[in-house]
Write a protein that holds these residues in place. Structure first.
Motif, PDB file in Angstrom:
ATOM      1  N   GLU A  77       0.903  -1.275   0.265  1.00 64.62           N
ATOM      2  CA  GLU A  77       0.235   0.622  -0.146  1.00 64.62           C
ATOM      3  C   GLU A  77       0.894   1.264   0.373  1.00 64.62           C
ATOM      4  N   ARG A 119       2.061   1.503  -3.596  1.00 71.36           N
ATOM      5  CA  ARG A 119       1.413   1.920  -4.171  1.00 71.36           C
ATOM      6  C   ARG A 119       0.923   3.353  -4.388  1.00 71.36           C
ATOM      7  N   ASN A 120       1.068   3.951  -3.493  1.00 68.94           N
ATOM      8  CA  ASN A 120       0.924   5.442  -3.169  1.00 68.94           C
ATOM      9  C   ASN A 120       1.829   6.390  -3.598  1.00 68.94           C
ATOM     10  N   TYR A 149       1.423   8.321  -6.006  1.00 67.68           N
ATOM     11  CA  TYR A 149       0.950   9.802  -6.227  1.00 67.68           C
ATOM     12  C   TYR A 149       2.505  11.044  -6.119  1.00 67.68           C
ATOM     13  N   GLY A 179      -5.870   2.806   1.810  1.00 68.13           N
ATOM     14  CA  GLY A 179      -4.284   1.974   2.295  1.00 68.13           C
ATOM     15  C   GLY A 179      -4.067   2.596   3.594  1.00 68.13           C
TER      16      GLY A 179
HETATM   17 MG   LIG Z   1      -3.461   3.990  -1.260  1.00 71.18          MG
END
Ligand SMILES: [Mg+2]
Ligand SMILES: Nc1ncnc2c1ncn2[C@@H]1O[C@H](COP(=O)(O)OP(=O)(O)OP(=O)(O)O)[C@@H](O)[C@H]1O
Length: 133
Positions: A45, A48-49, A53, A103
């Motif tokens: 998680e 992935r962030n 982002y 997340g």
């Molecule tokens: Mg996320």
């Protein structure tokens, strides 16, 4: 075993690599399969962030072994856009990108300790710890 190791997050595939490395690391620290899965999920998680982002960053793992207790922590860092309102992103369902917004609250639940440091336009550092019991 090495006291710490890092993985760079740059492409989508690196999320898978971070997850695998984190699982192996947690296994060596001594976590059972259920905690290994929790830790691997938390790592993916955060990775992935970073990928979504911030574009790129890294996730490092550290073993914590002191007199009182043993465990591991993961430190996810990026120099991306940062997070304006930290309490908002910790609410279940908050997302800016049409995700589930599960997340970060999920990572907090999966781990024992969780801390976000973030500054707009500077980046984000998230540290999460799990203790062996
Ligand atoms: Mg996320
Ligand atoms: N490293 C980061 N840099 C900048 N903003 C971030 C970062 N990580 C999270 N955010 C912001 O926090 C919000 C919430 O993140 P969270 O992971 O909880 O949900 P999501 O990524 O939107 O959806 P999900 O993870 O459920 O697919 C994101 O929508 C994003 O705006």
């Amino acid at each position: 075993m090495d006291q710490n190791s890092c993985v760079t997050i740059q492409k989508e595939w690196d999320i898978v690599g971070a997850r695998q490395l984190g699982r192996e690391f947690s296994k060596k620290v001594g976590f059972g399969t259920v905690d290994q899965a929790r830790i691997a999920t938390a790592i993916s998680e955060l990775a992935r962030n970073i990928y979504l982002y911030a574009g790129n960053g890294r996730v490092c793992f550290e073993i914590i072994d002191n007199v009182e207790r043993k465990g591991m922590c993961m430190i996810a860092t990026d120099t991306g856009p940062g997070i304006k309102n930290i309490s908002q992103v910790m609410e279940d369902g908050f997302t800016t990108m049409g995700g589930l917004g599960a997340g970060l609250p999920g990572v907090k639940r999966l781990m024992d300790e969780f801390d976000i440091q973030s500054e707009v336009d500077k980046g984000t550092t998230i540290r999460a710890t799990k203790w062996l019991r």
